[in-house]
Design an enzyme around this catalytic site. Structure first.
Site, PDB file in Angstrom:
ATOM      1  N   TRP A  74       0.898  -1.161   0.000  1.00 27.97           N
ATOM      2  CA  TRP A  74       0.000   0.000   0.000  1.00 27.97           C
ATOM      3  C   TRP A  74       0.925   1.196   0.000  1.00 27.97           C
ATOM      4  CZ3 TRP A  74      -1.495   4.235   3.022  1.00 27.97           C
ATOM      5  CH2 TRP A  74      -2.800   4.708   2.824  1.00 27.97           C
ATOM      6  N   GLU A 480     -21.325   6.591  13.227  1.00 32.24           N
ATOM      7  CA  GLU A 480     -20.835   5.328  12.676  1.00 32.24           C
ATOM      8  C   GLU A 480     -21.569   4.973  11.377  1.00 32.24           C
ATOM      9  OE1 GLU A 480     -18.482   3.444  12.668  1.00 32.24           O
ATOM     10  OE2 GLU A 480     -19.155   1.469  12.060  1.00 32.24           O
ATOM     11  N   LYS A 484     -19.887   4.401   7.687  1.00 35.64           N
ATOM     12  CA  LYS A 484     -20.099   3.157   6.934  1.00 35.64           C
ATOM     13  C   LYS A 484     -20.591   3.470   5.530  1.00 35.64           C
ATOM     14  CE  LYS A 484     -18.622   0.843   8.699  1.00 35.64           C
ATOM     15  NZ  LYS A 484     -17.797   0.529   9.806  1.00 35.64           N
ATOM     16  N   GLU A 487     -17.753   5.253   3.339  1.00 36.49           N
ATOM     17  CA  GLU A 487     -16.540   4.507   2.996  1.00 36.49           C
ATOM     18  C   GLU A 487     -16.797   3.383   2.005  1.00 36.49           C
ATOM     19  OE1 GLU A 487     -14.546   2.421   6.206  1.00 36.49           O
ATOM     20  OE2 GLU A 487     -16.442   1.982   7.170  1.00 36.49           O
ATOM     21  N   LYS A 602      -7.179  -2.233   5.718  1.00 39.94           N
ATOM     22  CA  LYS A 602      -7.840  -2.811   6.895  1.00 39.94           C
ATOM     23  C   LYS A 602      -7.166  -2.380   8.188  1.00 39.94           C
ATOM     24  CE  LYS A 602     -10.748  -5.333   9.134  1.00 39.94           C
ATOM     25  NZ  LYS A 602     -12.029  -4.662   9.397  1.00 39.94           N
TER      26      LYS A 602
HETATM   27  C1  F6R Z   1     -14.209   1.799   9.341  1.00 39.46           C
HETATM   28  C2  F6R Z   1     -13.026   1.169   9.890  1.00 39.46           C
HETATM   29  C3  F6R Z   1     -11.960   2.048  10.428  1.00 39.46           C
HETATM   30  C4  F6R Z   1     -11.341   1.405  11.696  1.00 39.46           C
HETATM   31  C5  F6R Z   1     -10.151   2.243  12.166  1.00 39.46           C
HETATM   32  C6  F6R Z   1      -9.542   1.676  13.437  1.00 39.46           C
HETATM   33  O1  F6R Z   1     -15.143   0.852   8.922  1.00 39.46           O
HETATM   34  O2  F6R Z   1     -12.904  -0.025   9.877  1.00 39.46           O
HETATM   35  O3  F6R Z   1     -12.416   3.325  10.674  1.00 39.46           O
HETATM   36  O4  F6R Z   1     -12.331   1.340  12.690  1.00 39.46           O
HETATM   37  O5  F6R Z   1      -9.171   2.264  11.155  1.00 39.46           O
HETATM   38  O6  F6R Z   1      -9.105   0.368  13.250  1.00 39.46           O
HETATM   39  P1  F6R Z   1      -8.806  -0.579  14.462  1.00 39.46           P
HETATM   40  O7  F6R Z   1     -10.098  -0.849  15.165  1.00 39.46           O
HETATM   41  O8  F6R Z   1      -8.223  -1.815  13.844  1.00 39.46           O
HETATM   42  O9  F6R Z   1      -7.836   0.140  15.349  1.00 39.46           O
END
Ligand code: F6R
Length: 607
Positions: A74, A480, A484, A487, A602
């Site tokens: 990435w 939230e 959703k 994105e 992710k």
């Molecule tokens: C949105 C999403 C991101 C994560 C954020 C934190 O759907 O998945 O906004 O919530 O990048 O990620 P974590 O929870 O892995 O620290």
């Protein structure tokens, strides 16, 4: 973000590496590549774009060898083109490496290496690593790698192969996750267990500064001084089906539908004698009683889970809760002391901003509790106490079950703490825990109540911009839901506290603008009805969201989504479900790449 796979064993490495890279695709990437050691040389194939492009390129290349490394990139330093893709090979063809993270001192190292005659091909920070390896190599691969990493500043997980040691593959890490998979006659490493689980469930979580040498016969781990150490082999608790689509068109839909089960896994083990019991919390009752401020920190949806949890924790414990974006908290010189408790939320456990905020507060003596999904992740290791959400692997980039399980664990925390500090008695703790235990069935009911969502998506998917509004905890749900929607469907969307609309934003409400009005919070239902009237009077179309007993909304809204009746303290997980589904169906109508939305990764392991 970037993904790494490494392999050594008795079979051809290329197919194993390509299969591993496919498992890592979900993390988000824009180029990919592999390098294999065999026949006294290294062969490297890499390309921009999808893994399918790489597979085609590999098919038309003579590539043979039983040890290799693979990478999904990435882009951070340099465009996502073939040259910048990993692996990177030393000019003499002796070494190839893959790298996750950022080498912060790469510019100085590059200058130094160029002054020594090195020629660089790519714009990446990574390429300095292969040049350093070449410079330090005197026949001992391990020694050269140790000297190389001693020069690096920043964050990294690095996998490396050498044409002269075709049966060894090395891996080391600082700050970026790396897991060694221990097989029989073959061994693996990967940045993410999803790439390992089809081969072995026995894994070793590498710690910062450790170096692992994998051969087909075994795995040897060294500490930062090069001394051999013994590490525990852990067992992965889920199997391959958990990381596959299981008949659904997308991982996201599967993960939404899995939520009754995921929430049960998060809640049930933490109920003892009918009450919330957090045995993982390494805080004495006295320490809990001493807390006078709770800070919740996280990024993205996890931050919004914190926003939702705040209402319940404050209501039950009467302790003030601040919810802070991790990327802001770390630079905010926060006012904390030994009476502050930090709760860190993260699905992946690898979000760099969250890790840095946590380190900052730990350094100021704050006790930390992490609510994390990925076992053995960096945040889990850093925390004083870790409460796993047990949601199972989350593959879709947009989180769903990660978010709802975080909220549920915050609910358990609220009840547990309220009882420990004497704000509720035993009977009330039991009653409230009973409500939390209803969440999985409420989620199923939220799914069953709304078969019309694909039709609503057809009706509304072509809106170019929309608003989510709500009050109190419904505002947290709006935040939230809006994230959703934007994105995965690429529709511009904003979440607003409904009472704020008339302080400026209502200027944007015009004929046929879609407003999704979340009005499940009973105490403020009438206020929401007034807000709905205000936007309708300006031509908006309103999609209302209300509890199934709040039928009055039908008179005002153009369409309605009903959510199950539940205790307002614990409603968020069931309330968000139809809104996750709506975002999913709208994205499907818009032909979006739902599981891998553009520009997103992710796990966000850079600042
Ligand atoms: C949105 C999403 C991101 C994560 C954020 C934190 O759907 O998945 O906004 O919530 O990048 O990620 P974590 O929870 O892995 O620290």
């Amino acid at each position: 973000m970037c993904g790494i796979i490494g392999f050594t064993g008795g079979r051809e490495a290329a197919p194993v590496l390509l299969e591993g890279l496919k498992k890592l695709e979900y993390r988000g990437y824009d180029s990919a590549g592999i390098a294999v050691a065999g026949g006294g040389r290294l062969t490297m194939v890499k390309t921009s774009g999808k893994i399918e492009n790489l597979c085609k390129k590999v098919e038309s290349t003579e590539i043979s060898g039983k040890t290799g490394i693979g990478h999904t990139r990435w882009a951070t330093h340099g465009a996502p083109n073939d040259t910048n893709a990993h692996p990177h090979m030393s000019p003499d063809g002796r070494f190839a490496i893959v790298h996750n993270g950022i080498i912060e001192n790469f510019a100085e190292l590059r200058e130094e290496l160029i002054a020594g005659g090195a020629e660089f091909l790519s714009e990446t920070d990574t390429e300095v690593v292969v040049h350093l390896l070449s410079r330090y190599y005197d026949g001992d691969f391990k020694k050269a790698l140790m000297k190389t990493v001693a020069r690096l500043e920043g964050t990294y997980a690095i996998g490396a192969i050498c044409s002269e040691c075709p049966e060894s593959v090395f891996v080391t890490k600082v700050f970026n996750p790396m897991i060694v998979g221990v097989g029989i006659g073959e061994n693996f490493f990967a940045s993410d267990v999803t790439a390992l689980v089809s081969h072995t469930k026995n894994v070793i979580y590498l710690d910062d500064g450790e170096l692992a040498e994998l051969t087909p016969e075994g795995v040897t781990i060294y500490d930062a001084t090069g001394k051999e150490i013994q590490k525990k082999v852990s067992r992965i608790m889920w199997d391959m089906e958990a990381a596959e689509k299981g008949g659904y068109d997308h991982f996201m839909l599967k993960e939404i539908m899995e939520q009754p089960h995921a929430l049960k896994s998060a809640i049930d083990p933490r109920v003892k004698n009918g009450k919330a019991a957090l045995s993982e919390l390494c805080l004495s009752d006295e320490a809990l009683r001493g807390i006078n401020h709770i800070i919740i920190t996280a990024c993205g949806s996890a931050y919004y889970a914190g926003c939702a949890g705040k209402y319940t924790i404050e209501k039950l414990t009467r302790i003030p809760v601040s919810v802070e974006l991790a990327s802001e908290l770390r630079y905010s010189d926060p006012i904390v002391d030994e009476h502050t408790l930090l709760i860190v939320l993260s699905q992946s456990g690898e979000t760099l901003d969250t890790i840095c905020a946590m380190r900052e507060l730990k350094a100021r003596g704050v006790s930390t509790v992490a609510i994390v999904n990925v076992v053995g992740s960096t945040i889990a290791k850093l925390a004083d106490s870790v409460i796993y959400t047990y949601a199972g692997p989350e593959i879709a980039v947009a989180t769903t079950k990660g978010y709802t399980t975080q909220v549920a664990v915050l609910y358990l925390f609220a009840v547990y703490m309220a009882e420990k500090i004497g704000k509720i008695d035993d009977a009330e703790a039991k009653r409230l825990t009973g409500e939390i235990l209803q969440i999985p069935s409420n989620i199923q009911r939220a799914i069953d109540l709304n078969p019309q969502l694909p039709e609503l998506a057809k009706k509304y998917h072509s809106n170019s911009s929309l608003f989510f509004i709500g009050r109190n905890v419904d505002y947290a749900v709006a935040l939230e839901s809006s994230l959703k929607m934007k994105e995965i469907s690429y529709i511009h969307s904003e979440a607003y506290a409904a009472g704020e609309l008339k302080h400026g934003t209502i200027a944007l409400i015009s004929e046929n603008r879609l407003v999704i009005a979340i009005a499940s919070y009973e105490e403020l239902f009438d206020k929401m009805m007034s807000n709905i009237k205000e936007v309708k009077a300006r031509g908006a179309k309103v999609l209302g969201v209300a509890r199934e007993d709040m039928k009055k909304i039908v008179a005002e809204a153009d369409d309605v989504i009903f959510v199950p009746n539940a205790d307002p303290l614990f409603m968020v997980p069931s309330e968000i479900i139809p809104l996750q589904l709506l975002a999913y169906y709208v994205a499907r109508e818009n032909g979006c790449d739902i599981d891998k939305p553009r520009n997103l990764a992710k796990s966000v392991t850079v600042e």
